[in-house]
Design an enzyme around this catalytic site. Structure first.
Site, PDB file in Angstrom:
ATOM      1  N   THR A   1      41.068  33.024  35.795  1.00 49.46           N
ATOM      2  CA  THR A   1      41.623  34.334  36.142  1.00 49.46           C
ATOM      3  C   THR A   1      42.894  34.212  36.977  1.00 49.46           C
ATOM      4  O   THR A   1      43.062  33.235  37.715  1.00 49.46           O
ATOM      5  CB  THR A   1      40.557  35.120  36.938  1.00 49.46           C
ATOM      6  N   ASP A   2      43.722  35.245  36.909  1.00 49.70           N
ATOM      7  CA  ASP A   2      44.930  35.262  37.757  1.00 49.70           C
ATOM      8  C   ASP A   2      44.574  35.377  39.240  1.00 49.70           C
ATOM      9  O   ASP A   2      45.407  35.119  40.104  1.00 49.70           O
ATOM     10  CB  ASP A   2      45.881  36.402  37.345  1.00 49.70           C
ATOM     11  N   GLU A   3      43.319  35.753  39.540  1.00 50.96           N
ATOM     12  CA  GLU A   3      42.928  35.917  40.947  1.00 50.96           C
ATOM     13  C   GLU A   3      42.915  34.594  41.702  1.00 50.96           C
ATOM     14  O   GLU A   3      42.909  34.588  42.935  1.00 50.96           O
ATOM     15  CB  GLU A   3      41.562  36.601  41.040  1.00 50.96           C
TER      16      GLU A   3
ATOM     17  N   TYR B   1      34.565  35.802  44.801  1.00 48.77           N
ATOM     18  CA  TYR B   1      34.689  35.635  43.344  1.00 48.77           C
ATOM     19  C   TYR B   1      35.820  34.668  43.001  1.00 48.77           C
ATOM     20  O   TYR B   1      35.624  33.681  42.286  1.00 48.77           O
ATOM     21  CB  TYR B   1      34.928  36.989  42.658  1.00 48.77           C
TER      22      TYR B   1
ATOM     23  N   LYS C   1      35.925  30.893  41.207  1.00 45.60           N
ATOM     24  CA  LYS C   1      36.661  30.591  39.974  1.00 45.60           C
ATOM     25  C   LYS C   1      37.689  29.475  40.219  1.00 45.60           C
ATOM     26  O   LYS C   1      37.886  28.600  39.372  1.00 45.60           O
ATOM     27  CB  LYS C   1      37.376  31.840  39.445  1.00 45.60           C
TER      28      LYS C   1
HETATM   29  P1  NAD Z   1      31.193  39.924  32.094  1.00 44.71           P
HETATM   30  O1  NAD Z   1      30.686  40.089  33.488  1.00 44.71           O
HETATM   31  O2  NAD Z   1      31.367  41.112  31.232  1.00 44.71           O
HETATM   32  O3  NAD Z   1      30.237  38.921  31.297  1.00 44.71           O
HETATM   33  C1  NAD Z   1      29.776  37.715  31.844  1.00 44.71           C
HETATM   34  C2  NAD Z   1      28.765  37.120  30.876  1.00 44.71           C
HETATM   35  O4  NAD Z   1      28.296  35.877  31.426  1.00 44.71           O
HETATM   36  C3  NAD Z   1      27.533  38.012  30.674  1.00 44.71           C
HETATM   37  O5  NAD Z   1      27.197  38.048  29.310  1.00 44.71           O
HETATM   38  C4  NAD Z   1      26.447  37.304  31.482  1.00 44.71           C
HETATM   39  O6  NAD Z   1      25.137  37.538  30.994  1.00 44.71           O
HETATM   40  C5  NAD Z   1      26.877  35.852  31.339  1.00 44.71           C
HETATM   41  N1  NAD Z   1      26.351  35.001  32.421  1.00 44.71           N
HETATM   42  C6  NAD Z   1      26.441  35.231  33.753  1.00 44.71           C
HETATM   43  N2  NAD Z   1      25.838  34.232  34.424  1.00 44.71           N
HETATM   44  C7  NAD Z   1      25.395  33.345  33.495  1.00 44.71           C
HETATM   45  C8  NAD Z   1      24.709  32.111  33.570  1.00 44.71           C
HETATM   46  N3  NAD Z   1      24.353  31.576  34.748  1.00 44.71           N
HETATM   47  N4  NAD Z   1      24.430  31.461  32.421  1.00 44.71           N
HETATM   48  C9  NAD Z   1      24.774  31.992  31.219  1.00 44.71           C
HETATM   49  N5  NAD Z   1      25.403  33.169  31.094  1.00 44.71           N
HETATM   50  C10 NAD Z   1      25.728  33.839  32.218  1.00 44.71           C
HETATM   51  O7  NAD Z   1      32.518  39.099  32.238  1.00 44.71           O
HETATM   52  P2  NAD Z   1      33.923  39.221  31.468  1.00 44.71           P
HETATM   53  O8  NAD Z   1      34.718  40.284  32.112  1.00 44.71           O
HETATM   54  O9  NAD Z   1      33.686  39.221  30.021  1.00 44.71           O
HETATM   55  O10 NAD Z   1      34.590  37.832  31.904  1.00 44.71           O
HETATM   56  C11 NAD Z   1      34.396  36.653  31.121  1.00 44.71           C
HETATM   57  C12 NAD Z   1      35.163  35.519  31.754  1.00 44.71           C
HETATM   58  O11 NAD Z   1      36.536  35.853  31.819  1.00 44.71           O
HETATM   59  C13 NAD Z   1      34.737  35.204  33.181  1.00 44.71           C
HETATM   60  O12 NAD Z   1      34.756  33.818  33.346  1.00 44.71           O
HETATM   61  C14 NAD Z   1      35.794  35.863  34.046  1.00 44.71           C
HETATM   62  O13 NAD Z   1      35.945  35.190  35.266  1.00 44.71           O
HETATM   63  C15 NAD Z   1      37.012  35.717  33.161  1.00 44.71           C
HETATM   64  N6  NAD Z   1      38.056  36.731  33.322  1.00 44.71           N
HETATM   65  C16 NAD Z   1      37.737  38.067  33.290  1.00 44.71           C
HETATM   66  C17 NAD Z   1      38.764  39.007  33.372  1.00 44.71           C
HETATM   67  C18 NAD Z   1      38.484  40.500  33.321  1.00 44.71           C
HETATM   68  O14 NAD Z   1      39.389  41.273  33.538  1.00 44.71           O
HETATM   69  N7  NAD Z   1      37.280  40.932  33.022  1.00 44.71           N
HETATM   70  C19 NAD Z   1      40.105  38.586  33.493  1.00 44.71           C
HETATM   71  C20 NAD Z   1      40.369  37.215  33.528  1.00 44.71           C
HETATM   72  C21 NAD Z   1      39.350  36.297  33.430  1.00 44.71           C
HETATM   73  O1  DAU Z   2      42.622  39.908  37.494  1.00 46.10           O
HETATM   74  C1  DAU Z   2      41.574  39.452  36.691  1.00 46.10           C
HETATM   75  C2  DAU Z   2      40.283  39.923  37.281  1.00 46.10           C
HETATM   76  O2  DAU Z   2      40.248  41.319  37.067  1.00 46.10           O
HETATM   77  C3  DAU Z   2      39.042  39.264  36.698  1.00 46.10           C
HETATM   78  O3  DAU Z   2      39.064  37.899  37.001  1.00 46.10           O
HETATM   79  C4  DAU Z   2      37.769  39.894  37.277  1.00 46.10           C
HETATM   80  O4  DAU Z   2      36.629  39.350  36.671  1.00 46.10           O
HETATM   81  C5  DAU Z   2      37.822  41.379  37.032  1.00 46.10           C
HETATM   82  O5  DAU Z   2      36.719  41.993  37.678  1.00 46.10           O
HETATM   83  C6  DAU Z   2      39.126  41.978  37.564  1.00 46.10           C
HETATM   84  O6  DAU Z   2      39.151  41.976  39.021  1.00 46.10           O
HETATM   85  P1  DAU Z   2      39.774  43.193  39.846  1.00 46.10           P
HETATM   86  O7  DAU Z   2      39.187  43.194  41.193  1.00 46.10           O
HETATM   87  O8  DAU Z   2      41.253  43.220  39.719  1.00 46.10           O
HETATM   88  O9  DAU Z   2      39.194  44.390  38.922  1.00 46.10           O
HETATM   89  P2  DAU Z   2      38.489  45.764  39.274  1.00 46.10           P
HETATM   90  O10 DAU Z   2      38.334  46.478  37.993  1.00 46.10           O
HETATM   91  O11 DAU Z   2      37.296  45.600  40.133  1.00 46.10           O
HETATM   92  O12 DAU Z   2      39.605  46.488  40.153  1.00 46.10           O
HETATM   93  C7  DAU Z   2      40.927  46.676  39.659  1.00 46.10           C
HETATM   94  C8  DAU Z   2      41.732  47.353  40.737  1.00 46.10           C
HETATM   95  O13 DAU Z   2      41.194  48.674  40.962  1.00 46.10           O
HETATM   96  C9  DAU Z   2      41.671  46.658  42.086  1.00 46.10           C
HETATM   97  O14 DAU Z   2      42.922  46.791  42.743  1.00 46.10           O
HETATM   98  C10 DAU Z   2      40.613  47.434  42.849  1.00 46.10           C
HETATM   99  C11 DAU Z   2      40.777  48.843  42.309  1.00 46.10           C
HETATM  100  N1  DAU Z   2      39.524  49.642  42.306  1.00 46.10           N
HETATM  101  C12 DAU Z   2      38.437  49.106  41.710  1.00 46.10           C
HETATM  102  C13 DAU Z   2      37.250  49.797  41.666  1.00 46.10           C
HETATM  103  C14 DAU Z   2      36.027  49.202  41.014  1.00 46.10           C
HETATM  104  C15 DAU Z   2      39.502  50.910  42.847  1.00 46.10           C
HETATM  105  O15 DAU Z   2      40.519  51.407  43.376  1.00 46.10           O
HETATM  106  N2  DAU Z   2      38.331  51.598  42.821  1.00 46.10           N
HETATM  107  C16 DAU Z   2      37.189  51.091  42.260  1.00 46.10           C
HETATM  108  O16 DAU Z   2      36.151  51.792  42.276  1.00 46.10           O
END
Ligand code: NAD
Ligand code: DAU
Length: 344
Positions: free
Chosen positions: A128-130, A153, A157
């Site tokens: 992730t970019d985080e 988190y 990562k």
């Molecule tokens: P998500 O939370 O929707 O899904 C996570 C999945 O992992 C679920 O299906 C869960 O059951 C499974 N899981 C969790 N713990 C596990 C374990 N111990 N063993 C096996 N399976 C397990 O997540 P997502 O948003 O689809 O993110 C997927 C990946 O992409 C993550 O690694 C996350 O860090 C990364 N990522 C997410 C975002 C985003 O914006 N959502 C952005 C950049 C990177």
């Molecule tokens: O940047 C990539 C990441 O994006 C992934 O690695 C993470 O898995 C994913 O959860 C996401 O993280 P963020 O913290 O950026 O996403 P979130 O949707 O939780 O929040 C996005 C922005 O919105 C952040 O600045 C916080 C704000 N926010 C979020 C929630 C849930 C609010 O203002 N109100 C809210 O209720």
């Protein structure tokens, strides 16, 4: 790449990736390995199972369970592991980091060990970019930047990224890492901001904007992210990391305006509330290294947010049972006592 293991494939990005790669590669077999936490849902893959038959298999398992991981890799003759499995929500990591350390750090180590022991398998880590932390001014993160995570988190990562690199350097494991910006699109658990705000708006509930709402995020469409990961698997250089995003960020308030406009809901739903602890103000990626592989996103952030809002509007069958279940307690814990801010 003939037999791939997609960990976390029942989650948001994982299920979109499985669909994407099975469409791209007609001979490929995919095994999804997933613990089915609150975020993992078999219904996300129901259509995949129908459409692709035996080319898709599901194994219910925890990536922290080394014996189960190694058995699955050996029995299914896996040649490539793509690790999506993670605890992914920042607010949950603030409430309780434990599962994040277990799955995101230890679980990644277990997968790396399996890949090393069972034939130096190709390994891709979805990061992730985080991991770069808050980015000040107009700077953009490049892949060589030092990692500076600031939430439990992102710290978990970033630790995983360091392990992946260490396995490449120490054991010669053929690895790549992708660092994606915020994804939006179908099947995202409604704790994340865009599906949370869209589903709240559809229910005429307030949209809880953290702090002043001027934090910057790059909202990319999930299919674009999946296409980039696929290209990195095919053309990425071993040992390298790649940023994935549109390269264009907007404030959270701008994101809210777009989704309210798409849904034709009033701006009076916006409610500023107490900020997230340690909230990163800005992420910003330089994506030129991934563009150079021949990838280009199809969606701008605005198009991605609008398409996502429409999907949730049209697919209540998917999210209503979630909001009526575990999500209710989570919502009360995070938002129940949250102080409202007078910033209007
Ligand atoms: P998500 O939370 O929707 O899904 C996570 C999945 O992992 C679920 O299906 C869960 O059951 C499974 N899981 C969790 N713990 C596990 C374990 N111990 N063993 C096996 N399976 C397990 O997540 P997502 O948003 O689809 O993110 C997927 C990946 O992409 C993550 O690694 C996350 O860090 C990364 N990522 C997410 C975002 C985003 O914006 N959502 C952005 C950049 C990177
Ligand atoms: O940047 C990539 C990441 O994006 C992934 O690695 C993470 O898995 C994913 O959860 C996401 O993280 P963020 O913290 O950026 O996403 P979130 O949707 O939780 O929040 C996005 C922005 O919105 C952040 O600045 C916080 C704000 N926010 C979020 C929630 C849930 C609010 O203002 N109100 C809210 O209720």
């Amino acid at each position: 790449m003939k037999n791939i293991l997609v960990t976390g494939g029942a989650g948001f990005i994982g299920c979109n990736f499985v669909r994407y790669i099975l469409n791209c590669e007609s001979e490929l077999k995919v095994t999804v390995f997933d613990k089915l936490t609150y975020a993992g849902r078999l219904e996300n893959l129901a259509a995949v199972s129908e459409r692709f038959g035996a080319r898709y298999q599901f194994v219910h398992g925890d990536i922290c369970d080394a014996a189960k991981v190694e058995e699955t890799v050996a029995v299914r003759n896996i040649d490539t592991i793509i690790n999506f499995a993670a605890e992914t929500h920042v607010d949950r990591s603030i409430l309780d980091p434990d599962a994040f350390v277990k799955t995101d750090v230890y679980g990644t180590y277990v997968l790396l060990e399996a890949a090393r022991k069972l034939g130096n398998l190709r390994f891709h880590q979805v990061s992730t970019d985080e991991v770069y932390g808050h980015i000040a001014g107009h700077r953009r993160s490049v892949e060589e930047d030092a990692l500076a995570p600031r939430s439990p988190y992102s710290a978990s990562k970033a630790s995983a990224d360091l392990f992946v690199n260490a396995y490449c350097i120490t054991y010669g494991l053929p690895v790549t890492i992708s660092r994606g910006a915020n994804n939006v699109g179908p099947y995202q658990y409604p704790e994340k901001v865009v599906p949370l705000f869209v589903t709240n708006a559809l229910e005429s509930m307030p949209l809880p904007v953290f702090g002043d709402g001027k934090q910057m995020r790059d909202y990319q469409y999930v299919a674009d992210h999946c296409a980039a990961i696929y290209l990195i698997l095919k053309r990425g250089r071993i040992g390298e990391s790649y940023n994935i995003g549109t390269g264009s960020e907007m404030t959270n308030l701008a994101m809210v305006e777009i989704l309210l406009d798409e849904l034709d809901r009033p701006h009076s739903l916006i409610q500023h509330v107490e900020d997230r602890l340690g909230h990163d103000r800005r992420y910003s990626l330089d994506v030129s290294k991934t563009l150079a592989l021949g990838w280009e996103p199809d969606y701008t952030p605005e198009e991605a947010i609008r398409a996502t809002a429409r999907w949730y509007r049209d697919n209540r069958w998917w999210w209503q049972p979630i909001r009526d279940g575990e999500f209710k307690d989570y919502y009360d814990t995070v938002y129940g006592d949250r102080r409202e801010l007078d910033l209007q």
